[in-house]
Design an enzyme around this catalytic site. Structure first.
Site, mmCIF file in Angstrom:
data_model
loop_
_atom_site.group_PDB
_atom_site.id
_atom_site.type_symbol
_atom_site.label_atom_id
_atom_site.label_comp_id
_atom_site.label_asym_id
_atom_site.label_seq_id
_atom_site.Cartn_x
_atom_site.Cartn_y
_atom_site.Cartn_z
ATOM 1 N N ARG A 37 0.825 -1.211 0.000
ATOM 2 C CA ARG A 37 0.000 0.000 0.000
ATOM 3 C C ARG A 37 0.860 1.262 0.000
ATOM 4 N NH1 ARG A 37 -4.936 -1.988 4.007
ATOM 5 N NH2 ARG A 37 -6.238 -2.809 2.330
ATOM 6 N N LYS A 202 -16.469 -16.462 4.776
ATOM 7 C CA LYS A 202 -17.925 -16.446 4.928
ATOM 8 C C LYS A 202 -18.666 -16.091 3.645
ATOM 9 C CE LYS A 202 -17.971 -15.232 9.855
ATOM 10 N NZ LYS A 202 -18.455 -14.252 10.851
ATOM 11 N N GLY A 355 -7.252 -6.990 -0.192
ATOM 12 C CA GLY A 355 -7.400 -7.757 1.041
ATOM 13 C C GLY A 355 -6.540 -9.003 1.075
ATOM 14 N N GLY A 379 -12.451 -4.528 0.895
ATOM 15 C CA GLY A 379 -13.834 -4.157 1.181
ATOM 16 C C GLY A 379 -14.369 -3.135 0.206
#
Length: 398
Positions: A37, A202, A355, A379
């Site tokens: 980043r 998930k 991510g 996200g």
């Protein structure tokens, strides 16, 4: 939205520019374990400094509780940012206090200053509009102009992302401009065949993106922990694997909807299992219709990885978000590595959705330039593909 290119044409010599960066890098103590980043936002900061701007950079790191916490200081980031830029980066030990004020006043043309962690201040993430606006007012005092290049934070309605843009002339940095350009291709009319690969723990985290993309893709590949809820929806026993029982019916509906749309929803045919969630657990690969009751799937199996790689090889556009297994455990990293390598080998336009996927690329030693684009926001990229309005982008467009 106005961009950095337009700002550089206007001229920034001698002007104070507040830059919102995403320097939320992983740390092992004080050691940065992945500087991706920092390297991603460096071109924007360097261009401004080279053009004579007095650059004040702000960022968050981790999730401190609205007060200073030494575990989340940006001091190691300031050092690494200076190394990447090839110039000294001053560091303020507070965000909007006396040290930040003094160091900002002392800046000359072309100087770069990094403020301490934004989230050491409650106003940064406050749900209260007045409290957030007050902190934004303090931040805006450091700039005549505002450049947002923190794509990883544009889905947050935070003071430095949303409110500051209301107070200063604002521009999108090169990183945000690139992210929007790339992701808009995925939601518009991407070149077919279009393959989307979703993984991670998930299925509930990916429902909205499945919903928005299912009628746009040719093949939707599902791996990672979320695959077991889909397998359960097909009637398979999944042993002690991760399972969201309340989402089984939702997954069953997606399987039916995909069939109606003529979309291939591709699930693994085998899985590498373990008796416990541990790096040294003995791996056993089994068919997905024969998972032992006492074992849990921690990766897709080799046949699945081969099948997924074949679909990737035939694609023209690929979006990947979420690892295929627990890639941090060497015995359970093969599925993720095979899929990532297939993207590198493919001639498709490939996008890695930030991510854990981006972390996997670097952890597994794959060449970053082997992908069309690696997003800096996991996200944020998902919410963009879900069709949501992202507060940071909304603020830049006004």
């Amino acid at each position: 939205m106005k961009t950095l290119d337009e700002l550089l044409v206007e001229g920034v010599n001698g002007r104070r520019v507040l830059v919102r960066a995403d320097l939320n890098v992983p740390l092992d103590g004080k050691t940065i374990t992945d500087d991706g980043r920092i390297r991603a936002v460096a071109p924007t900061i360097k261009a401004l400094a080279d053009a004579g701007a007095r650059v004040v950079v702000c960022s968050h790191l981790g999730r401190p509780k609205g007060a200073p916490d030494p575990a989340f200081t940006l001091a190691p980031v300031a050092k690494r940012l200076g190394e990447v830029l090839g110039r000294e980066v001053a560091f303020a030990t507070d965000t909007v206090g006396s040290d930040a004020d003094a160091k900002a006043v002392a800046q000359g043309d072309g100087d770069v200053l990094l403020l301490e962690n934004l989230r050491f201040n409650k106003g940064e993430t406050s749900k209260d509009d007045t409290e957030r606006a007050e902190f934004a007012g303090q931040l805006s005092a450091f700039g005549d102009l505002y450049v947002d290049d923190a794509f990883g934070a544009v889905h947050r309605k935070h003071a430095s992302v949303y409110d500051v843009a209301k107070l200063l002339p604002h521009y999108a940095g090169w990183l945000i401009a690139k992210e929007v350009e790339v992701l808009s291709k995925l939601t518009g009319k991407p070149e077919q065949p279009y393959v989307v690969i979703l993984g991670g723990a998930k299925v509930s985290d990916k429902l909205a993106v499945i919903d928005n993309l299912l009628d746009k893709v040719d093949t939707l590949i599902v791996g990672g922990g979320m695959m077991f809820t889909f397998l359960a929806a097909k009637g398979y026993e999944v042993g002690s694997s991760l399972l969201e029982k309340d989402q089984i019916e939702v997954c069953r509906n997606y399987l039916e909807r995909a069939a109606e749309l003529g979309v291939e929803l591709l699930l693994p045919v085998d899985t590498t299992t373990a008796a416990e969630f541990a790096a040294d657990a003995e791996p056993l690969t089994v068919s997905v219709d024969a998972i032992p009751a006492e074992r849990m799937g921690l990766d897709i199996g080799p046949e699945s990885a081969k099948l997924f790689a074949e679909r990737i090889a035939g694609a023209k556009t690929v979006f990947w978000n979420g690892p295929m297994g627990v890639f941090e455990f060497p015995d359970y990293a093969a599925g993720t590595k095979t899929v990532a390598q297939a993207l590198v080998d493919s001639e498709a336009f490939s996008v890695v959705g930030g991510g854990d996927s981006a972390a996997a690329v670097r952890t597994l030693g794959l060449p970053e330039d082997g992908f069309g684009h690696i997003s800096t926001g996991g996200g944020a990229s998902l919410e963009y593909l879900e069709g949501k309005t992202l507060p940071g982008l909304d603020a830049l467009e006004k």
